[in-house]
Design a protein around this motif. Structure first.
Motif, PDB file in Angstrom:
ATOM      1  N   CYS A   5       0.941  -1.220  -0.027  1.00  0.00           N
ATOM      2  CA  CYS A   5      -0.020   0.465   0.014  1.00  0.00           C
ATOM      3  C   CYS A   5       0.876   1.122   0.368  1.00  0.00           C
ATOM      4  O   CYS A   5       1.043   3.008  -0.838  1.00  0.00           O
ATOM      5  N   GLU A   6       2.374   1.233   0.732  1.00  0.00           N
ATOM      6  CA  GLU A   6       2.919   2.534   1.097  1.00  0.00           C
ATOM      7  C   GLU A   6       3.941   2.979  -0.072  1.00  0.00           C
ATOM      8  O   GLU A   6       4.595   3.402  -0.084  1.00  0.00           O
ATOM      9  N   GLY A   7       4.691   1.584  -1.075  1.00  0.00           N
ATOM     10  CA  GLY A   7       4.941   1.367  -1.782  1.00  0.00           C
ATOM     11  C   GLY A   7       6.380   1.174  -1.115  1.00  0.00           C
ATOM     12  O   GLY A   7       7.767   1.735  -2.039  1.00  0.00           O
ATOM     13  N   ARG A   8       6.341   0.520  -0.869  1.00  0.00           N
ATOM     14  CA  ARG A   8       7.988   0.097  -0.399  1.00  0.00           C
ATOM     15  C   ARG A   8       8.323  -1.197   0.056  1.00  0.00           C
ATOM     16  O   ARG A   8       8.838  -2.719   1.308  1.00  0.00           O
ATOM     17  N   THR A   9       8.244  -1.849  -1.001  1.00  0.00           N
ATOM     18  CA  THR A   9       8.068  -3.605  -1.458  1.00  0.00           C
ATOM     19  C   THR A   9       9.544  -3.678  -1.874  1.00  0.00           C
ATOM     20  O   THR A   9       9.581  -4.588  -1.737  1.00  0.00           O
ATOM     21  N   GLY A  10      10.502  -2.899  -2.556  1.00  0.00           N
ATOM     22  CA  GLY A  10      11.829  -3.075  -2.922  1.00  0.00           C
ATOM     23  C   GLY A  10      11.504  -3.301  -4.645  1.00  0.00           C
ATOM     24  O   GLY A  10      12.849  -3.697  -5.082  1.00  0.00           O
ATOM     25  N   PHE A  11      10.586  -3.136  -4.969  1.00  0.00           N
ATOM     26  CA  PHE A  11      10.682  -3.837  -5.963  1.00  0.00           C
ATOM     27  C   PHE A  11      10.131  -2.222  -6.713  1.00  0.00           C
ATOM     28  O   PHE A  11       9.180  -1.713  -6.914  1.00  0.00           O
ATOM     29  N   PRO A  12      11.173  -1.781  -7.630  1.00  0.00           N
ATOM     30  CA  PRO A  12      10.638  -0.013  -8.235  1.00  0.00           C
ATOM     31  C   PRO A  12       8.861   0.352  -8.838  1.00  0.00           C
ATOM     32  O   PRO A  12       8.617   1.025  -8.782  1.00  0.00           O
ATOM     33  N   ILE A  13       9.287  -1.011 -10.370  1.00  0.00           N
ATOM     34  CA  ILE A  13       7.556  -0.211 -10.372  1.00  0.00           C
ATOM     35  C   ILE A  13       6.700  -0.477  -9.972  1.00  0.00           C
ATOM     36  O   ILE A  13       5.664  -0.075 -10.112  1.00  0.00           O
ATOM     37  N   VAL A  14       6.441  -1.289  -9.361  1.00  0.00           N
ATOM     38  CA  VAL A  14       5.658  -1.609  -8.044  1.00  0.00           C
ATOM     39  C   VAL A  14       5.618  -0.046  -7.002  1.00  0.00           C
ATOM     40  O   VAL A  14       4.398  -0.069  -6.907  1.00  0.00           O
ATOM     41  N   ASP A  15       6.770  -0.580  -6.997  1.00  0.00           N
ATOM     42  CA  ASP A  15       6.282   1.129  -5.983  1.00  0.00           C
ATOM     43  C   ASP A  15       6.099   1.894  -7.036  1.00  0.00           C
ATOM     44  O   ASP A  15       5.383   3.259  -5.862  1.00  0.00           O
ATOM     45  N   SER A  16       6.433   2.343  -7.326  1.00  0.00           N
ATOM     46  CA  SER A  16       6.069   3.553  -7.902  1.00  0.00           C
ATOM     47  C   SER A  16       4.418   3.793  -7.993  1.00  0.00           C
ATOM     48  O   SER A  16       4.078   4.645  -8.732  1.00  0.00           O
ATOM     49  N   ALA A  17       4.311   2.685  -9.172  1.00  0.00           N
ATOM     50  CA  ALA A  17       2.491   2.873  -9.155  1.00  0.00           C
ATOM     51  C   ALA A  17       2.062   2.511  -8.121  1.00  0.00           C
ATOM     52  O   ALA A  17       0.646   3.738  -8.399  1.00  0.00           O
ATOM     53  N   MET A  18       2.517   2.705  -6.952  1.00  0.00           N
ATOM     54  CA  MET A  18       1.835   2.675  -5.655  1.00  0.00           C
ATOM     55  C   MET A  18       1.916   3.989  -4.981  1.00  0.00           C
ATOM     56  O   MET A  18       0.346   4.753  -4.682  1.00  0.00           O
ATOM     57  N   ARG A  19       2.533   4.546  -5.567  1.00  0.00           N
ATOM     58  CA  ARG A  19       3.145   5.819  -4.581  1.00  0.00           C
ATOM     59  C   ARG A  19       2.402   6.688  -5.770  1.00  0.00           C
ATOM     60  O   ARG A  19       1.406   8.147  -5.315  1.00  0.00           O
ATOM     61  N   GLN A  20       2.487   6.360  -6.655  1.00  0.00           N
ATOM     62  CA  GLN A  20       1.310   7.663  -7.593  1.00  0.00           C
ATOM     63  C   GLN A  20       0.175   7.414  -7.381  1.00  0.00           C
ATOM     64  O   GLN A  20      -0.586   8.562  -7.376  1.00  0.00           O
ATOM     65  N   LEU A  21      -0.350   6.254  -7.278  1.00  0.00           N
ATOM     66  CA  LEU A  21      -1.762   6.119  -6.878  1.00  0.00           C
ATOM     67  C   LEU A  21      -2.447   7.194  -5.718  1.00  0.00           C
ATOM     68  O   LEU A  21      -2.962   7.681  -5.952  1.00  0.00           O
ATOM     69  N   ASN A  22      -1.641   7.054  -4.282  1.00  0.00           N
ATOM     70  CA  ASN A  22      -1.268   7.962  -3.562  1.00  0.00           C
ATOM     71  C   ASN A  22      -1.490   8.209  -3.039  1.00  0.00           C
ATOM     72  O   ASN A  22      -1.777   9.637  -3.057  1.00  0.00           O
ATOM     73  N   GLN A  23      -0.161   9.312  -4.647  1.00  0.00           N
ATOM     74  CA  GLN A  23       0.082  11.096  -4.711  1.00  0.00           C
ATOM     75  C   GLN A  23      -1.157  11.375  -5.324  1.00  0.00           C
ATOM     76  O   GLN A  23      -1.227  12.891  -5.836  1.00  0.00           O
ATOM     77  N   THR A  24      -1.807  10.702  -5.677  1.00  0.00           N
ATOM     78  CA  THR A  24      -2.644  11.153  -7.268  1.00  0.00           C
ATOM     79  C   THR A  24      -4.164  11.130  -7.347  1.00  0.00           C
ATOM     80  O   THR A  24      -4.566  11.720  -8.288  1.00  0.00           O
ATOM     81  N   GLY A  25      -4.324   9.826  -7.148  1.00  0.00           N
ATOM     82  CA  GLY A  25      -5.527   8.895  -7.221  1.00  0.00           C
ATOM     83  C   GLY A  25      -5.894   8.814  -8.535  1.00  0.00           C
ATOM     84  O   GLY A  25      -6.555   7.613  -9.050  1.00  0.00           O
ATOM     85  N   PHE A  26      -4.339   8.509  -8.995  1.00  0.00           N
ATOM     86  CA  PHE A  26      -4.314   7.319 -10.765  1.00  0.00           C
ATOM     87  C   PHE A  26      -3.666   6.902 -11.030  1.00  0.00           C
ATOM     88  O   PHE A  26      -2.781   6.955 -10.360  1.00  0.00           O
ATOM     89  N   MET A  27      -3.533   5.341 -11.461  1.00  0.00           N
ATOM     90  CA  MET A  27      -2.961   4.763 -11.910  1.00  0.00           C
ATOM     91  C   MET A  27      -2.728   4.613 -13.104  1.00  0.00           C
ATOM     92  O   MET A  27      -3.792   3.672 -13.273  1.00  0.00           O
ATOM     93  N   HIS A  28      -1.904   4.274 -13.677  1.00  0.00           N
ATOM     94  CA  HIS A  28      -1.797   3.627 -15.024  1.00  0.00           C
ATOM     95  C   HIS A  28      -1.896   2.178 -15.308  1.00  0.00           C
ATOM     96  O   HIS A  28      -1.888   1.488 -14.753  1.00  0.00           O
ATOM     97  N   ASN A  29      -3.149   1.995 -16.096  1.00  0.00           N
ATOM     98  CA  ASN A  29      -3.489   0.817 -16.676  1.00  0.00           C
ATOM     99  C   ASN A  29      -2.515  -0.476 -16.638  1.00  0.00           C
ATOM    100  O   ASN A  29      -2.763  -1.407 -15.810  1.00  0.00           O
ATOM    101  N   ARG A  30      -1.146  -0.200 -17.086  1.00  0.00           N
ATOM    102  CA  ARG A  30      -0.685  -1.585 -17.803  1.00  0.00           C
ATOM    103  C   ARG A  30       0.172  -1.276 -15.778  1.00  0.00           C
ATOM    104  O   ARG A  30       0.332  -2.816 -15.615  1.00  0.00           O
TER     105      ARG A  30
END
Length: 461
Positions: free
Chosen positions: A309-334
């Motif tokens: 949830c917090e974007g700290r899994t250690g996998f950058p693509i997952v963490d950047s996706a979750m941080r985008q969601l938390n910060q903006t309310g949007f997440m790219h479909n891929r």
């Protein structure tokens, strides 16, 4: 006669089925919107969706005032407020557009029953989809549970009739003359002011985004999977709240043709595919579409879920996706597919946990699409990703963010890494156990190990 038009997820004055029918059938039409406490009471004070709706209503209200009328906005239980308003204005009918979610169907049934006691009719129309309910069925008369044949049948059925606009403007003189009321402030509704200017709320915002996308639609099929590229339409929140018309969007894609437009039309059809699934099988809201997967014994590690949830899994693509969601309310479909697959197949957490989190955070949250997407990723739904197809977060990152542009935007602590290292920082260290020079967590799981565990969980090894 006087009629009410109850605006819900259709916040526009043009190409609006319920408004069109009300205007043609009534002497005077009163537009109303309810900030429904049955929905709002479960949201956080910073919810961006409420701010988006508020700003969109401000524009709709201004458009109605220009016509000499107004939008009546109330705050309370819609099940109580609509019958009360109908009684207050001695309305002979209430018009609205269909909502296919189970709770909304129950609410509308309750409203209709209350209105009937006062001899007030309740009329509802198809508006947010091209084909609804059982309008697209297999040759045996059954619902489709696989997308490709549904899409084929959808495309065989589509024609100009189904894409025709409901032209409201010739009848706007039937809007009731009303004295303008002030809009209730967000604070009065119990919500904080949130900047949603990047979402471009309202009819004007939806039109601006659609016009911009039409300049790029030809390359949609090539650009849509790359989160660092401006490849998608960014219209999902406008589709969710009806500040754009699905008929106008689908018509443009259908008539434009070419790989880009056809691919985007396919995405619009996916949206309707999930809507018909929800209508035929409402139990999917809480249960797996495939019953055999409904009680999978997920370990559900709470600490792993928090890290995801917090974007700290250690996998950058997952963490950047979750941080985008938390910060903006949007997440790219891929990224939605990658993040969902990682939660279920790598962290072995019940898909319903992720579905609920997305429901809380996504600006464009739509029950049917969110549920369908999560069940696809979890291999529990209709047309699901097969249980043995498990996204590798590293190869997904290398393929769809090859230069790490998206990762660097949301994981700036990794910005100094090379394009090769940034996808799996722990693999780039030359000395075993070397301490990183950046503040970023170690991977919380080993993908190779978890892949085998996921296969075992699904009892298909």
């Amino acid at each position: 006669m006087t009629s009410l038009v109850w605006f819900r997820r259709d916040l526009r004055l043009f190409d609006h089925a319920a408004l069109y029918h009300a205007l043609k059938a009534s002497r005077e039409v009163i537009a109303v919107f309810i900030f429904d406490t049955a929905i709002l009471n479960g949201l956080s004070k910073e919810d961006r969706r409420v701010a988006f709706i508020w700003h969109s209503l401000q524009q709709l209200k201004a458009a109605l005032i220009e016509q000499g009328s107004d939008l009546l906005i109330r705050h309370g239980s819609a099940s109580n407020e609509i019958p009360r308003l109908a009684k207050e204005f001695k309305a002979a009918a209430v018009y609205c557009n269909h909502d296919y979610e189970p709770e909304a169907i129950a609410r509308d049934l309750s409203v209709a029953e209350q209105l009937a006691t006062n001899n007030c009719h309740f009329y509802s129309f198809k508006d947010q989809v091209i084909f609804e309910k059982d309008e697209v069925l297999s040759k045996t008369g059954n619902m489709y549970s696989v997308f490709t044949p549904y899409k084929r049948a959808w495309l065989e059925k589509i024609n100009d009739f189904y894409l025709k606009s409901y032209s409201t403007h010739p009848y706007l003189n039937h809007l009731a003359p009303l004295k303008s009321e002030a809009m209730p402030a967000l604070a009065k509704l119990g919500f904080d002011k949130v900047d949603v200017s990047n979402l471009k709320p309202g009819m004007d915002g939806g039109k601006a985004l659609f016009d911009d996308f039409c300049q790029r639609i030809h390359s949609y099929h090539e650009a849509r999977n790359f989160p660092a590229v401006k490849g998608v339409s960014y219209l999902s929140v406008h589709l969710r709240f009806g500040t754009v018309s699905i008929r106008e969007l689908a018509k443009r894609a259908w008539q434009t043709g070419g790989a880009g437009a056809e691919t985007w039309l396919s995405e619009l059809i996916w949206r309707e595919f999930y809507q018909q699934i929800l209508w035929h099988r409402p139990e999917v809201v809480r249960h797996a579409f495939k019953p055999e997967y409904d009680t999978l014994p997920f370990p559900n590690n709470i600490e792993h879920f928090a890290a995801w949830c917090e974007g700290r899994t250690g996998f950058p693509i997952v963490d950047s996706a979750m941080r985008q969601l938390n910060q903006t309310g949007f997440m790219h479909n891929r990224l939605r597919m990658i993040a969902a697959s990682f939660l279920v197949k790598d962290l072995l957490i019940d898909w319903r946990w992720g579905e609920r989190y997305f429901a809380e955070k996504l600006n464009d949250f739509d029950l049917a699409a969110n549920n369908g997407g999560w069940q696809w990723a979890a291999s529990t739904g209709c047309d699901a990703q097969p249980y043995f197809r498990i996204f590798n977060p590293i190869t997904q990152s290398e393929r769809f963010d090859p230069q790490g542009q998206f990762i660097r935007r949301y994981c700036p602590e990794l910005a100094a890494l090379s394009d090769k290292e940034i996808h799996a920082p722990w693999l780039g260290r030359t000395i075993l156990g070397q301490k990183a020079s950046y503040d970023y967590p170690e991977p919380i799981v080993d993908h190779t190990v978890q892949r085998l565990a996921a296969l075992a969980l699904f009892k298909r090894t």
